[in-house]
Design a protein around this motif. Structure first.
Motif, PDB file in Angstrom:
ATOM      1  N   ALA A 154       0.822  -1.216   0.000  1.00  0.00           N
ATOM      2  CA  ALA A 154       0.000   0.000   0.000  1.00  0.00           C
ATOM      3  C   ALA A 154       0.860   1.272   0.000  1.00  0.00           C
ATOM      4  N   ARG A 155       2.160   1.127   0.286  1.00  0.00           N
ATOM      5  CA  ARG A 155       3.030   2.304   0.289  1.00  0.00           C
ATOM      6  C   ARG A 155       3.094   2.896  -1.113  1.00  0.00           C
ATOM      7  N   PRO A 156       3.029   4.219  -1.222  1.00  0.00           N
ATOM      8  CA  PRO A 156       3.054   4.841  -2.554  1.00  0.00           C
ATOM      9  C   PRO A 156       4.433   4.711  -3.209  1.00  0.00           C
ATOM     10  N   LEU A 157       4.433   4.804  -4.535  1.00  0.00           N
ATOM     11  CA  LEU A 157       5.667   4.731  -5.306  1.00  0.00           C
ATOM     12  C   LEU A 157       6.033   6.126  -5.799  1.00  0.00           C
ATOM     13  N   CYS A 158       7.329   6.385  -5.904  1.00  0.00           N
ATOM     14  CA  CYS A 158       7.825   7.648  -6.447  1.00  0.00           C
ATOM     15  C   CYS A 158       7.404   7.740  -7.917  1.00  0.00           C
TER      16      CYS A 158
END
Length: 71
Positions: A55-59
């Motif tokens: 769920a962590r966002p990506l650059c």
């Protein structure tokens, strides 16, 4: 989520092992974490940690996971 999107997300987050199969059951197949735990033999907490990681966002520039915010 579509299978191709899931594969890209797993690659970006470098997720490995049985948690990949369990996360696929939840995110692609729509199973609950509890049902995925029963089917894969993993602990529900292991699946939950994998889902949190995914769920962590990506650059947007490089596609790498952004660091977690520490409170």
């Amino acid at each position: 989520m579509k299978p191709k999107e899931f594969d890209a997300l797993v690659t970006a987050h470098k997720l490995k092992g049985g948690s990949v199969a369990a996360a696929r059951l939840v995110l692609v197949d729509g199973m609950s974490a509890y049902a995925a735990a029963q089917k894969t033999g993993l602990a529900e907490s292991t699946i939950s940690r994998a889902l949190d990681k995914l769920a962590r966002p990506l650059c947007q520039c490089c596609g790498q996971p952004l660091p977690e915010k520490k409170d």
